[in-house]
Design an enzyme around this catalytic site. Structure first.
Site, PDB file in Angstrom:
ATOM      1  N   ILE A 189       0.791  -1.113   0.112  1.00 11.80           N
ATOM      2  CA  ILE A 189       0.210   0.154   0.042  1.00 11.80           C
ATOM      3  C   ILE A 189       0.979   1.180  -0.132  1.00 11.80           C
ATOM      4  O   ILE A 189       1.985   1.134   1.024  1.00 11.80           O
ATOM      5  CB  ILE A 189      -0.938  -0.017   1.191  1.00 11.80           C
ATOM      6  CG1 ILE A 189      -1.927   1.241   1.169  1.00 11.80           C
ATOM      7  CG2 ILE A 189      -0.211   0.001   2.543  1.00 11.80           C
ATOM      8  CD1 ILE A 189      -2.944   0.900   2.234  1.00 11.80           C
ATOM      9  N   SER A 190       0.722   2.280  -0.833  1.00 10.45           N
ATOM     10  CA  SER A 190       1.560   3.096  -1.206  1.00 10.45           C
ATOM     11  C   SER A 190       1.765   3.987   0.146  1.00 10.45           C
ATOM     12  O   SER A 190       0.748   4.132   0.917  1.00 10.45           O
ATOM     13  CB  SER A 190       1.180   4.323  -2.296  1.00 10.45           C
ATOM     14  OG  SER A 190       1.125   3.183  -3.365  1.00 10.45           O
ATOM     15  N   GLN A 191       2.795   4.977   0.316  1.00 14.83           N
ATOM     16  CA  GLN A 191       3.070   5.949   1.163  1.00 14.83           C
ATOM     17  C   GLN A 191       1.763   6.929   1.242  1.00 14.83           C
ATOM     18  O   GLN A 191       1.594   7.510  -0.109  1.00 14.83           O
ATOM     19  CB  GLN A 191       4.069   6.640   0.975  1.00 14.83           C
ATOM     20  CG  GLN A 191       4.777   7.655   1.956  1.00 14.83           C
ATOM     21  CD  GLN A 191       5.940   8.360   1.545  1.00 14.83           C
ATOM     22  OE1 GLN A 191       6.363   8.159   0.423  1.00 14.83           O
ATOM     23  NE2 GLN A 191       6.431   8.967   2.310  1.00 14.83           N
TER      24      GLN A 191
END
Lengths: 261, 824
Positions: A110-112
């Protein structure tokens, strides 16, 4: 009545009494459960607010590149309402609001949050927009988009991940997200054209069908980098005349030249 | 039967331990990434230092039970070599999370500790033998080096024959076999020993065959295998890498990096070709009609075909054949292609010949298994052998390149001398096309531009800017270097080519500011500004002020992928929260971290036994036994063995690079050169024992070190011209010549360490003997530091300077030598 009572055997009476007692206990304990759950929600909400503040700080530091001091308040509002912890494995819930990417299983991440916020902002979305996402992943990006636009379409190539995200959308009542498992190369022809497209799946090049399905005046966002760290953002813009340009955006304030060249 | 010195088991053990070290590098390159493999294995080799400390601390007890301890350590090495690796690959270490997840540091430490265990056992066995037989130190050390030399060669052969996991089982079994040999040499009569070893062998075998490689879920191969229907249809292994061919019947693979946004055509069907579970390239299904390849004309690398009629082409890095297909689309008559990995060519010539249209068997295509400079050295520079185009497209994957993982990789492909060499092989109007990934901020393209300028200057070309042209898409840049000046017609063709494909022109002779940064927009016109500055009067100022290191790589400093500047580190560190981590050249920083960790661990390992020695000495002085002893000069002892450890590897590593350039093919040349160094050093060590029978230690030492200094200086002067003169010789002659040149130097290098250890053994009051394990440990720590330090020094100062430093260290050792056993 007497007759009726006499007809009931002792076992039935015992079972009824047990049920009654259990029901009472359940009723008594309900407020406590509700309060525990709201306490938990409150904790996550506070963490979420903190995360939003971190993003705001990072945005200020990167303002030169983003051409703005702050992101669209609606984007930040979405970031502060979507329960990010629900999109990561339960054992990582406590880490969900750190400004870091996290593994979500199946070799995916899951992206930053900072990158999610910037990408969403750069798409310049309007309320009635229709957005296509290639690479559902955890579903978090789609959930953020769903707070901002009319309809989100999301395609995931990894079956278990796509099914898991679809279940989560249903569970969290995201009615304006349609998702499916499949090959994102051809986009989603039935619902095209889209006001914005976001491609989070790795691809060696930008597929032509996606460019075709982007409305004139629309934007496409492609993060470039490794699984955990986004190195640069590629913003593809389709002008009203269909002319395509790309812009390389570094999510970091870093100018390679110090001198006057 | 009497007891013999366990020379054969030592030799066998050394061969196995060196093979294990090389194999670990291979295994980690597959399951993780090369740069972390380098760090982990370098640190695990501190096991040699740890062994010295352990033996120094428990010397008395271990020597008392030598007959049990020695074979026992060999068995433990064997068992731990397999089990520790299997445990390590279960640790969920992920290098990228290290910047924010503290667990990753714990995982990394656990990996390092677990992997150092086999090396501790192996090195302890050798160290114990040295301490047990002080009169035979030169022979034992000689056999140790001979074994290591044989091992370095044997492991390369083994990796051609079997998969890495099988090699691991064989190495563990060979470790057990060395224990059996040891039992025989020591004439051990224990009845349990042989059955025990056989049972251990069975355990190793069955555990090994039931284990598989646990590849990181974030590697490309793991990722692609998650897609419905994908499967590995073929795997081949060699020391150059594990090749996996992947078929994806449900979701087609469409690997065409850099394709123009204006391309309308879908790529042809492909098979994925992965090396070490990463670095995907494609094997393309051969088209029924050439028109199906039109999409390959939508790449920046297609530009030269639009400027002139290309008749003779050289493709560098043939791989799956994409560049050759692109040339076929443009009807090139004569194609030569070089490919370093024979197995890739073999796959396309056999199993996948039909699929790829027998591409590599077509009459006008000649594929050569070689590296490009090796190939060019075998052909002349006359008109007949000149190329109209030399095409060097992406030779590495974007993710590894972008995060700077190649920073410590030596590459002779992109050096100033290499470019000169390519240009010399071009026809009068020929082009050299080099395509690289576009990074933000730009690095590769500008460094290549700077390298091209230097190369053209060296070739005495006038008006250099007339020979250069740079274009880019959002993803890939292509630099065109022309042997003659670009013409007006060509410039017109470039403009039209780029306009049709929405590519940007970053530089052409006479370019104006308003022509740049139009389609793929950067915050500033970095490429144009950089190219202009590099061609201008203030190029040096630009190179100094640019935040990445853009000075051209040379054959002496062949680190094209090194872009890091220390001055930028504070700025990048402050940006790590926003993803600034990827702007740092990770490979280089990992090298520095490895050096610091090795130094810190070495300090502890070296100091610890000294405390124990102090205790022993105070006990012996309390007993009044120290009256006639001449105490060891510990600081001199330390300096001597530390400097010898540094110097040996400095010279070995630096000269290895020079020979690699001469022999070309890296895997063969590394194994041949390394084996030659170690075996000859082993001969030198054994010979020194005979020399000291007739001459004094000091005299032999003086000869050995004088030999090293004179030969090294001589080689610095003569090797480059000699190699340039003989470069066209057949490879067999080049190998023989290399072996002849290495032998005298390595023989001399094999002497200083055993000579000094022997003087400790000869120390009459027995004090010196007690210091043998410590000296061994100091040398072990220095060797680890040396390997890392040599890379760092070479990056900044070049390999010649590394040799000069080593010469100075050897000279200091010569000055120190008489004093190491003399009282303070």
């Amino acid at each position: 009545m007497h007759y009726f009572l006499n007809k009931l055997n002792k076992h039935t009476i015992r079972a009824c009494l047990t049920l009654l007692v259990l029901s009472c206990l359940l009723l008594v304990s309900y407020p406590a459960q509700v309060s525990a759950s709201s306490q938990e929600d409150l904790n996550y909400m506070q963490k979420r607010q903190h995360m939003v503040r971190l993003i705001e700080d990072d945005v200020r530091r990167t303002s030169v590149y983003l051409d703005k001091e702050a992101l669209d308040p609606k984007v930040m509002q979405a970031m502060s309402t979507v329960p990010r912890h629900k999109f990561v494995p339960e054992n990582r819930w406590d880490d969900a609001y750190q400004n870091n990417p996290l593994p979500i299983g199946h070799g995916q991440t899951i992206s930053q949050p900072y990158i999610v916020a910037i990408m969403t902002d750069l798409l310049k979305l309007s309320e009635h927009d229709k957005v296509l996402e290639i690479g559902t992943g955890s579903g978090y990006q789609a959930a953020i988009l769903a707070k901002l636009v009319d309809q989100v379409y999301s395609i995931e190539i990894i079956k278990p991940l796509g099914l898991q995200a679809a279940r989560l959308f249903k569970q969290l009542d995201y009615k304006n997200i349609s998702s499916k498992v499949g090959d994102g190369y051809y986009g989603w022809e039935e619902h095209a054209p889209f006001d914005a497209i976001i491609v989070t799946a790795a691809a060696s090049h930008i597929p032509h069908p996606l460019i075709k399905q982007l409305k004139p005046g629309g934007h496409m966002m492609i993060p470039v980098g490794s699984h955990f760290i986004t190195q640069q953002l590629l913003l593809v813009t389709k002008a009203e005349d269909g002319h395509i340009t790309t812009k390389q955006i570094l999510p970091v304030r870093f100018v390679p030249l110090t001198g006057d060249h | 039967m009497s007891q013999r010195i366990p020379l054969f088991s030592i030799s066998l053990l050394s061969a196995t331990a060196l093979g294990y070290e090389v194999l670990l590098m291979r295994l980690f390159s597959i399951i993780q990434w090369h740069h972390f493999a380098y760090m982990i294995i370098s640190l695990a080799l501190l096991g040699y230092g740890i062994s010295g400390t352990l033996i120094a601390l428990f010397q008395k007890q271990l020597l008392k039970h030598f007959n049990f301890a020695y074979p026992g350590l060999l068995i433990l090495f064997s068992l731990s070599s397999l089990s520790c690796y299997l445990m390590v690959q279960q640790i969920p270490f992920n290098a990228e999370e290290i910047f924010w997840d503290p667990h990753q540091l714990v995982y990394l430490l656990s990996i390092f500790l677990l992997l150092s265990i086999p090396f501790i056992f192996a090195a302890s066995a050798i160290c114990l033998a040295l301490a047990q037989y002080p009169d035979y130190i030169s022979r034992i050390y000689g056999m140790d080096l001979l074994g290591a030399g044989a091992g370095s060669f044997a492991i390369v052969l083994l990796l051609f024959l079997v998969f890495p996991m099988t090699a691991l089982i064989l190495i563990a079994l060979l470790g057990l076999f060395s224990a059996l040999v040891a039992a025989r040499e020591l004439n051990l009569k224990q009845r349990w020993l042989t059955p025990g070893i056989i049972i251990a062998g069975c355990i190793i075998f069955f555990t090994g065959v039931s284990s598989t490689l646990n590849i990181s879920p974030y590697k490309e191969l793991s990722q692609i295998l998650r897609i419905n229907g994908t499967q590995i249809i073929r795997q081949n292994s060699s020391p150059l890498g594990l090749l996996s061919i992947v078929e994806s019947p449900v979701v087609p693979l469409r690997h065409v990096p850099g394709l123009s946004l204006n391309n309308l055509q879908e790529p042809l069907a492909q098979l994925g070709l992965f090396t070490d579970a990463g670095g995907m390239t494609a094997i393309t299904r051969y088209p029924r009609q050439t028109g199906e390849l039109a999409y390959l004309d939508q790449l920046t690398s297609a530009l030269p075909y639009h400027l002139n009629n290309i008749q003779r082409l050289l493709v560098v890095g043939a791989g799956g054949g994409s560049d050759i297909l692109q040339a076929q689309y443009h009807q090139v008559d004569n194609i030569d292609a070089v490919e370093i990995n024979a197995q890739v060519v073999d796959l396309l010539k056999n199993e996948f010949a039909e699929y790829s249209g027998k591409l590599y068997q077509q009459q006008n295509i000649k594929v050569h298994i070689d590296d490009v400079r090796g190939f060019l050295s075998t052909i002349g520079t006359d008109k007949k052998t000149q190329f109209d185009l030399i095409q060097i497209s992406l030779m590495d994957s974007f993710s590894a390149s972008a995060s700077g993982l190649y920073a410590l990789h030596e590459s002779y492909l992109y050096t100033q001398e290499a470019l000169q060499n390519y240009i010399e092989h071009l026809s009068a109007d020929g082009y050299l096309a080099i395509s690289r990934w576009v990074k933000t901020p730009p690095r590769d393209a500008l460094k290549m531009f700077a390298t091209a300028i230097k190369a053209l200057q060296q070739l005495d070309k006038k008006n250099i800017n007339q020979h250069l042209l740079l274009i880019r898409s959002w993803q890939i840049s292509t630099l065109l270097i022309k042997n003659s000046a670009f013409t007006e017609n060509e410039i017109t063709a470039v403009k039209s080519f780029c306009q049709q494909r929405s590519f940007d022109i970053a530089w052409y002779p006479g370019i104006s500011k308003n022509e740049v940064n139009r389609f793929n927009i950067f915050n500033q016109a970095y490429f144009y500004q950089g190219a202009g500055a590099l061609l201008g009067e203030h190029a040096e100022q630009f190179l100094q002020e640019y935040k990445y290191y853009l000075y051209p790589a040379t054959d002496d400093q062949p680190f094209f992928h090194h872009f890091f500047k220390w001055s930028v580190l504070p700025e990048l560190l402050s940006l790590r929260g926003q993803g600034g981590v990827l702007l740092m050249e990770m490979g280089y920083l990992i090298l520095i971290a490895t050096l610091l960790l090795a130094i810190a661990a070495s300090i502890v390992l070296i100091l610890l036994p000294l405390l124990a020695y102090r205790k022993t000495q105070s006990v012996s002085s309390a007993n009044g036994s120290s009256h006639n002893s001449s105490p060891i000069n510990r600081s001199k002892l330390f300096l001597y063995f530390f400097m010898i450890g540094l110097a040996f590897l400095f010279i070995e590593i630096a000269f290895m690079q020079k020979f690699i350039l001469f022999l070309h093919h890296p895997i063969y040349s590394i194994s041949i050169v390394l084996a030659a160094f170690l075996i000859n050093a082993g001969i030198g060590s054994t010979w020194s024992r005979y020399l000291v029978k007739n001459y004094s230690y000091q005299k032999v030492m003086k000869w050995a070190i004088s030999g090293i200094i004179v030969l090294s200086l001589l080689y610095i002067v003569i090797l480059n011209p000699l190699f340039s003169w003989l470069i066209a010789l057949p490879i067999v002659f080049k190998i023989v010549l290399s072996l002849i040149l290495i032998a005298p130097l390595a023989i001399c290098m094999g002497m200083p360490f055993p000579l000094a250890l022997s003087t400790l053994g000869d120390n009459t009051d027995g004090q010196g003997q007690a210091y043998i394990p410590w000296a061994w440990g100091v040398n072990g720590c220095a060797s680890v530091i040396s390997a890392v330090l040599a890379s760092i020094l070479a990056i900044h100062l070049g390999f010649t300077v590394v040799i000069l430093i080593a010469i100075s260290l050897y000279y200091f050792c010569l000055l120190l030598f008489p004093g190491i056993c003399i009282s303070q």
